[in-house]
Write a protein that holds these residues in place. Structure first.
Motif, mmCIF file in Angstrom:
data_model
loop_
_atom_site.group_PDB
_atom_site.id
_atom_site.type_symbol
_atom_site.label_atom_id
_atom_site.label_comp_id
_atom_site.label_asym_id
_atom_site.label_seq_id
_atom_site.Cartn_x
_atom_site.Cartn_y
_atom_site.Cartn_z
ATOM 1 N N GLY A 78 -61.022 25.619 176.616
ATOM 2 C CA GLY A 78 -60.549 24.575 177.516
ATOM 3 C C GLY A 78 -61.572 24.027 178.453
ATOM 4 N N PRO A 79 -60.644 23.286 179.223
ATOM 5 C CA PRO A 79 -61.649 22.577 180.071
ATOM 6 C C PRO A 79 -62.525 23.123 180.955
ATOM 7 N N GLY A 80 -64.126 22.778 180.921
ATOM 8 C CA GLY A 80 -64.690 23.606 181.653
ATOM 9 C C GLY A 80 -65.544 24.850 181.098
ATOM 10 N N GLY A 81 -64.914 24.961 179.968
ATOM 11 C CA GLY A 81 -65.272 26.284 179.082
ATOM 12 C C GLY A 81 -66.441 25.838 178.470
ATOM 13 N N LEU A 82 -67.168 27.039 177.875
ATOM 14 C CA LEU A 82 -68.428 26.859 176.973
ATOM 15 C C LEU A 82 -68.158 25.956 175.804
ATOM 16 N N LEU A 83 -67.232 25.971 174.976
ATOM 17 C CA LEU A 83 -66.879 25.217 174.008
ATOM 18 C C LEU A 83 -65.695 24.371 174.189
ATOM 19 N N SER A 84 -65.780 23.686 175.523
ATOM 20 C CA SER A 84 -64.749 22.842 175.922
ATOM 21 C C SER A 84 -64.387 21.638 174.804
ATOM 22 N N GLY A 85 -63.088 21.753 174.410
ATOM 23 C CA GLY A 85 -62.638 20.530 173.419
ATOM 24 C C GLY A 85 -62.708 21.291 171.920
ATOM 25 N N TRP A 86 -63.359 22.433 171.780
ATOM 26 C CA TRP A 86 -63.001 22.915 170.280
ATOM 27 C C TRP A 86 -61.675 23.554 170.070
ATOM 28 N N MET A 87 -61.471 23.808 168.861
ATOM 29 C CA MET A 87 -60.111 24.434 168.515
ATOM 30 C C MET A 87 -60.209 25.534 167.865
ATOM 31 N N LEU A 88 -59.017 26.474 168.513
ATOM 32 C CA LEU A 88 -58.850 27.947 168.016
ATOM 33 C C LEU A 88 -58.320 27.684 166.835
ATOM 34 N N ARG A 89 -58.850 28.052 165.370
ATOM 35 C CA ARG A 89 -58.253 27.988 164.076
ATOM 36 C C ARG A 89 -57.595 29.348 163.585
ATOM 37 N N ARG A 90 -58.284 30.182 164.185
ATOM 38 C CA ARG A 90 -57.685 31.839 163.812
ATOM 39 C C ARG A 90 -58.115 32.674 164.603
ATOM 40 N N CYS A 91 -57.184 33.621 165.229
ATOM 41 C CA CYS A 91 -57.461 34.878 166.102
ATOM 42 C C CYS A 91 -56.315 35.826 165.494
#
Length: 108
Positions: A78-91
């Motif tokens: 999410g905004p301000g996160g270490l991987l801001s802008g990345w997408m969660l594909r699988r969890c």
């Protein structure tokens, strides 16, 4: 402890580069702790624009472990996160690990 398979992807157009595994592990550890779960250990692999891993999460149950890790990943991306802008594909839980269906390689 529950084995949860995780896959994240960088958005199109992201400059090449791999996220640092120790930084991702530390961020997930802190985020899960704040959500009432615990990252016992994780095996994470990164490639430019992709991250995959198995996270062993301690929580009250399997669905809770999946939810908490997904929530942590949403904070990470999410905004301000270490991987801001990345997408969660699988969890999701890895049933092969949970049911011990992976077979050890045969020895000759």
């Amino acid at each position: 402890m529950y084995a949860i398979r995780l896959e994240l992807a960088a958005p199109d157009g992201t400059p090449p580069g791999e996220p640092a595994v120790p930084a991702v592990r530390a961020a997930l550890t802190a985020l899960l702790r704040a959500l009432g779960a615990r990252l016992d250990h994780a095996r994470i692999r990164t490639d430019p624009g992709a991250l995959a891993g198995i996270c062993y999460v301690e929580a009250d149950g399997l669905l809770t472990a999946e939810r908490r890790l997904a929530d942590a990943c949403r904070a990470l991306t999410g905004p301000g996160g270490l991987l801001s802008g990345w997408m969660l594909r699988r969890c999701e839980a890895d049933p092969w690990i949970a049911l011990a269906l992976y077979e050890a390689p045969a020895e000759s």
